[in-house]
Design an enzyme around this catalytic site. Structure first.
Site, PDB file in Angstrom:
ATOM      1  N   THR A  30       0.849  -1.188   0.000  1.00 47.54           N
ATOM      2  CA  THR A  30       0.000   0.000   0.000  1.00 47.54           C
ATOM      3  C   THR A  30       0.884   1.238   0.000  1.00 47.54           C
ATOM      4  O   THR A  30       1.754   1.383   0.852  1.00 47.54           O
ATOM      5  CB  THR A  30      -0.923  -0.001   1.227  1.00 47.54           C
ATOM      6  OG1 THR A  30      -1.826  -1.109   1.112  1.00 47.54           O
ATOM      7  CG2 THR A  30      -1.721   1.287   1.320  1.00 47.54           C
ATOM      8  N   HIS A 185      -6.383 -10.954  -0.496  1.00 48.43           N
ATOM      9  CA  HIS A 185      -5.738 -10.509   0.741  1.00 48.43           C
ATOM     10  C   HIS A 185      -6.581 -11.005   1.906  1.00 48.43           C
ATOM     11  O   HIS A 185      -7.627 -10.445   2.224  1.00 48.43           O
ATOM     12  CB  HIS A 185      -5.631  -8.986   0.759  1.00 48.43           C
ATOM     13  CG  HIS A 185      -4.698  -8.464   1.816  1.00 48.43           C
ATOM     14  ND1 HIS A 185      -4.229  -9.241   2.854  1.00 48.43           N
ATOM     15  CD2 HIS A 185      -4.136  -7.236   1.998  1.00 48.43           C
ATOM     16  CE1 HIS A 185      -3.427  -8.533   3.616  1.00 48.43           C
ATOM     17  NE2 HIS A 185      -3.344  -7.308   3.119  1.00 48.43           N
ATOM     18  N   ASN A 188      -3.460  -9.796   7.747  1.00 48.68           N
ATOM     19  CA  ASN A 188      -3.273  -8.443   8.313  1.00 48.68           C
ATOM     20  C   ASN A 188      -4.532  -7.813   8.882  1.00 48.68           C
ATOM     21  O   ASN A 188      -4.669  -6.590   8.919  1.00 48.68           O
ATOM     22  CB  ASN A 188      -2.652  -7.519   7.268  1.00 48.68           C
ATOM     23  CG  ASN A 188      -1.180  -7.827   7.039  1.00 48.68           C
ATOM     24  OD1 ASN A 188      -0.618  -8.705   7.693  1.00 48.68           O
ATOM     25  ND2 ASN A 188      -0.561  -7.123   6.115  1.00 48.68           N
ATOM     26  N   TYR A 190      -7.706  -7.850   7.804  1.00 51.09           N
ATOM     27  CA  TYR A 190      -8.753  -7.359   6.907  1.00 51.09           C
ATOM     28  C   TYR A 190      -9.901  -8.372   6.857  1.00 51.09           C
ATOM     29  O   TYR A 190      -9.887  -9.368   7.585  1.00 51.09           O
ATOM     30  CB  TYR A 190      -8.158  -7.010   5.548  1.00 51.09           C
ATOM     31  CG  TYR A 190      -7.125  -5.906   5.689  1.00 51.09           C
ATOM     32  CD1 TYR A 190      -7.494  -4.672   6.219  1.00 51.09           C
ATOM     33  CD2 TYR A 190      -5.782  -6.110   5.395  1.00 51.09           C
ATOM     34  CE1 TYR A 190      -6.563  -3.656   6.421  1.00 51.09           C
ATOM     35  CE2 TYR A 190      -4.841  -5.100   5.586  1.00 51.09           C
ATOM     36  CZ  TYR A 190      -5.239  -3.879   6.100  1.00 51.09           C
ATOM     37  OH  TYR A 190      -4.316  -2.887   6.317  1.00 51.09           O
ATOM     38  N   ASN A 245      -3.532  -5.079  13.374  1.00 52.44           N
ATOM     39  CA  ASN A 245      -4.941  -4.660  13.340  1.00 52.44           C
ATOM     40  C   ASN A 245      -5.778  -5.366  14.406  1.00 52.44           C
ATOM     41  O   ASN A 245      -6.957  -5.654  14.198  1.00 52.44           O
ATOM     42  CB  ASN A 245      -5.552  -4.883  11.953  1.00 52.44           C
ATOM     43  CG  ASN A 245      -5.501  -3.638  11.094  1.00 52.44           C
ATOM     44  OD1 ASN A 245      -5.632  -2.519  11.606  1.00 52.44           O
ATOM     45  ND2 ASN A 245      -5.326  -3.803   9.795  1.00 52.44           N
TER      46      ASN A 245
END
Length: 382
Positions: A30, A185, A188, A190, A245
């Site tokens: 990102t 993805h 992490n 998400y 996260n």
């Protein structure tokens, strides 16, 4: 750095239908440079990816939003509009012109979002976890700077097929944009990860509780992606034991062994494994071996990419030992557009500047020198 210590990284490897000439993969990074209205990839992104393409090399795109509501990071590109498809097509054409390959990483941020980046849509997750948006250490990129995430809500079971369909449409858009494949993805912290890990997922329906139920959403998304592409052009990225996260699980080894086993029948291009020694973009367990890649190598039957905190010598080691087929580099690919060449020839690396990882212009993005362009003051990254 000696070229004799990096021989295995520069041997041919078959990944799905692609014959790669080396095993140095550009990780999904990102970078927040899709600042134009509509989150359309523009000229700056075109230059960035073109710089980093190499003959027979694989690039995985930065995480790319599958919908407006799933795009919880400011200035991240999307793949839900025709304009975005056209923007990405220019980039894939440039990568292919240098005889490289490129996968699109498909992304739904789930609860890791602020309403300023979702056009007002309330972030969604597997369950509601109030402590998450109240944690001052968790921040999201918004048009107004770094902010704590907005309060989120749990997805109703009737809404889940619609999000699976968003992934399917994004996979179609990736094909129209000229990508060579797609990567989910699922790490992490998400949305797919929010279903997988029971530190977040507290559901009591068919998407919560058992390993089978918590893996259901991820596997449905993969099935949707495979319906668009052959399985050997689809990949999945996971973060076993990852705590970024606000993630946690009571038995991460059992969970991710199960996920890897259930992915085997799809005949994926690869499984992309983030080592738990990194948290976000920071190494938190210096010197730790690639333990997740080594463990899942025994379970997953296809090709694997190891990621997270690798240096050229440790990348060579994990491939030489057979614990991964390829290695993804993040920080070093940010700072070295010619990274495969530098590793192959044992050349010093440019130092990366964390202060420019998530800014919005060319500085720290397209202005890192190739080896031939380096000033005398360029030193190896520490």
């Amino acid at each position: 750095m000696k070229t004799s210590s990096t021989n295995k990284l520069f041997t041919i490897v078959q990944v799905g239908p692609m014959e790669l000439k080396h095993r140095v993969v550009m990780a999904p990074l990102t970078r927040s440079r899709s600042v134009q209205p509509g989150n359309i990839p523009g000229d700056l992104m075109l230059e960035y990816y073109s710089q980093r393409a190499s003959d027979g090399g694989l690039i995985v795109s930065e995480a790319t939003s599958i919908s407006v509501a799933g795009g919880g990071w400011f200035a991240a590109p999307g793949l839900y509009s025709e304009e975005q498809v056209s923007g990405w097509k220019r980039i894939t054409d440039a990568v292919h012109a240098k005889r490289g390959y490129m996968f699109s990483q498909l992304w739904h941020t789930g609860r890791a979002a602020h309403v300023d980046s979702t056009k007002g849509a309330t972030p969604v997750s597997s369950s509601v976890n109030p402590g998450y948006w109240q944690d001052p250490t968790i921040l999201d990129s918004t048009p107004h700077g770094w902010r704590q995430p907005s309060p989120h809500r749990a997805l109703d079971i009737t809404e889940i097929p619609g999000i699976v369909e968003d992934y399917r449409k994004a996979a179609e858009h990736a094909k129209a944009a000229g990508f060579d494949g797609v990567e989910l993805h699922a790490g992490n912290g998400y949305l797919p990860d929010q279903f997988l890990q029971n530190g977040v997922n507290r559901r009591t329906d068919s998407y919560g509780g058992s390993l089978k139920n918590r893996s259901r959403f991820l596997l449905q998304v993969v099935e949707a992606m495979v319906s668009v592409w052959d399985g050997n052009r689809v990949a999945v990225r996971i973060a076993p034991g990852g705590r970024w996260n606000g993630m946690s699980d009571s038995d991460p080894e059992a969970l991710f062994d199960y996920v890897a086993m259930e992915l085997n029948p799809f005949g994926l291009a690869y499984l992309h494994i983030i080592e738990p020694r990194v948290r976000g973009n920071v190494v938190v367990a210096e010197g730790q071996y690639a333990i997740a890649a080594a463990r899942l190598r025994k379970v997953f039957k296809g090709k694997t990419i190891a990621a997270g905190g690798f240096e050229p010598d440790t990348a060579e080691e994990v491939v030489e030992k057979g614990d991964a087929d390829l290695v993804a580099f993040g920080r070093h690919f940010v700072a070295n557009p010619d990274l495969p060449k530098r590793i192959r020839l044992g050349l010093p690396l440019n130092a990366y500047d964390r202060n420019t990882f998530y800014t919005f212009d060319a500085r720290g993005y397209t202005d890192y020198p190739f080896y031939e362009q380096r000033p005398e003051s360029v030193t190896s990254a520490v």
